[in-house]
Design an enzyme around this catalytic site. Structure first.
Site, PDB file in Angstrom:
ATOM      1  N   SER A  32      43.426   8.091  24.941  1.00  0.00           N
ATOM      2  CA  SER A  32      43.596   9.357  25.072  1.00  0.00           C
ATOM      3  C   SER A  32      43.682  10.036  25.582  1.00  0.00           C
ATOM      4  O   SER A  32      43.925  11.042  26.037  1.00  0.00           O
ATOM      5  CB  SER A  32      42.695   9.292  23.444  1.00  0.00           C
ATOM      6  OG  SER A  32      41.103   8.802  23.882  1.00  0.00           O
ATOM      7  N   ASP A 336      36.177  17.351  21.332  1.00  0.00           N
ATOM      8  CA  ASP A 336      35.986  17.390  20.082  1.00  0.00           C
ATOM      9  C   ASP A 336      34.909  15.957  19.472  1.00  0.00           C
ATOM     10  O   ASP A 336      35.272  15.021  18.717  1.00  0.00           O
ATOM     11  CB  ASP A 336      37.222  16.801  19.574  1.00  0.00           C
ATOM     12  CG  ASP A 336      38.356  15.764  20.708  1.00  0.00           C
ATOM     13  OD1 ASP A 336      37.693  15.239  21.193  1.00  0.00           O
ATOM     14  OD2 ASP A 336      39.147  15.562  20.274  1.00  0.00           O
ATOM     15  N   HIS A 339      36.355  14.189  23.698  1.00  0.00           N
ATOM     16  CA  HIS A 339      37.446  14.281  24.349  1.00  0.00           C
ATOM     17  C   HIS A 339      36.822  16.043  24.923  1.00  0.00           C
ATOM     18  O   HIS A 339      35.956  16.349  24.770  1.00  0.00           O
ATOM     19  CB  HIS A 339      38.753  14.690  24.056  1.00  0.00           C
ATOM     20  CG  HIS A 339      39.468  13.201  23.283  1.00  0.00           C
ATOM     21  ND1 HIS A 339      39.055  12.820  22.173  1.00  0.00           N
ATOM     22  CD2 HIS A 339      39.728  11.843  23.894  1.00  0.00           C
ATOM     23  CE1 HIS A 339      39.420  11.874  21.952  1.00  0.00           C
ATOM     24  NE2 HIS A 339      39.740  11.077  22.770  1.00  0.00           N
TER      25      HIS A 339
END
Length: 381
Positions: A32, A336, A339
């Protein structure tokens, strides 16, 4: 001293073109931290939090599958090298010709090790079952549309920048969250590093000449881990950053094994330039001097989340109904809980492009390859 040098190199104005024309394309693998939209095609659930605003709010004005408020490290590197933002490989609207300047195979939640490794140990892998091996296979499937023969493909890859991650973090995050012992998870590290090494070797054998290999981030600084593993013992936390010591020591262990393996690979493949990207050192440097880099003092509090001391709640995550959002994402380090914000990505990208947190710096790697190519040509003639 390090912070002053870092500030001088990091605070670059993007999109400033550095070494433009050095690389004709970028091919990216990872999870991610590098995904530019593949996860949207795999999950197929546009109601997922990461598929909704405020993801993408700062730059794109809409969610793109990037796990941030805007651009990623990969995006800033592409811009600085004069290349377009990398398209997600699984974007079905695209055809082979659109990948001539690169493709992104990274998938949020991807692991280095195959899913079978974790199934055998009763460990659940969340979000996706994509591994680094799957991403390499996708790359091999795409390659014939970009070049007509092995030698032609080698020429194509010789002029490409290969971004190998970050990859490996999810191999540890999943079992740690499932309360597996640190000793057990630590035993996975040699397997993870060997898998990354094997993928690098495969790409070099196909023709890749410049590869950037990031270490994992300081896991103990993630709002998610700080929330899940809160303790009253002050000795469990680093006095300077507030991060969890035991998790950062684990990250350091992975990174030390990875660096040693990269040094071995450099000896085996002297014609390739293998860059180690030190995400860990970059993040810790910023956390130790947040104001110098334009951030506020609450560095470990998520900009977007579900409340609590670190604004993280596993049951009320960013993008879901009822989340809370900070006023200035550009003043926050963490987006978040897991990240980073676009502001962090911009600064780290600068440190990778020009140093000091890439060895060699990406902008210098092009010059190194020019010397190697010239020497090789003279030997051949």
């Amino acid at each position: 001293m390090i912070a002053a040098a870092a500030a001088a190199y990091f605070l670059l104005l993007f999109p400033a073109v550095l070494a433009a024309g050095c690389y004709s394309s970028i091919f990216s693998f990872g999870d991610s931290l590098a995904d530019t939209g593949n996860i949207l095609h795999i999950v197929g659930n546009r109601s997922a939090g990461f598929a909704r605003l405020p993801y993408g709010m700062t730059y794109f004005g809409r969610p793109t599958g990037r796990f941030s408020d805007g651009r990623l490290i990969l995006d800033f590197i592409a811009e600085a090298l004069g290349l377009p933002l990398l398209p997600a490989y699984l974007d079905r609207r695209r055809v082979g010709g659109d990948f001539e300047q690169g493709a992104n195979f990274a998938v949020a939640g991807a692991t280095a090790l195959d899913n079978s490794f974790f199934k055998e140990r009763g460990i659940r892998i969340s979000l996706t079952n994509v591994s680094l091996g799957v991403e390499i296979r996708w790359f091999r499937q795409l390659l014939p549309s970009l070049c007509s023969s092995p030698s032609d493909c080698a020429d194509t890859l010789q002029d490409s920048l290969i971004m190998m991650g970050e990859i490996g973090g999810n191999d540890y995050i999943n079992p740690i969250f499932q309360r597996r012992s640190l000793e057990e998870v630590k035993s996975f590290v040699p397997f993870v590093v060997a898998t990354i090494s094997s993928a690098i070797t495969e790409l070099i054998e196909l023709g890749a000449r410049t590869l950037v290999v990031p270490g994992i981030t300081p896991l103990g600084c993630n709002s998610a881990f700080l929330t899940e593993f809160q303790t009253q013992n002050v000795d469990d936390y680093d006095a300077s950053t507030g991060c969890l010591n035991w998790l950062n020591e684990f990250s350091t262990y992975h990174n030390s094994l990875l660096e040693a393996e990269l040094q071995t690979l450099r000896g085996l493949h002297p014609h390739a330039t293998i860059v180690y990207a030190d995400y860990f050192a970059a993040i810790i440097s910023i956390l130790n001097n947040p104001n110098q880099f334009g951030f506020g003092n609450d560095t470990l509090v998520s900009c977007c989340g579900g409340g609590g001391p670190y604004n993280y709640n596993r049951r009320l995550q960013c993008g879901s109904d009822g989340y809370s959002l900070c006023d200035e994402p550009s003043r926050c380090v963490i987006w978040d809980g897991v990240h980073m914000t676009e502001a962090m990505h911009r600064i780290i990208a600068g440190g990778l492009l020009q140093g000091p947190f890439a060895s060699p710096a990406i902008a210098d790697a092009c010059g190194l390859q020019s010397v190697i190519h010239s020497s090789t040509s003279r030997m051949a003639s």
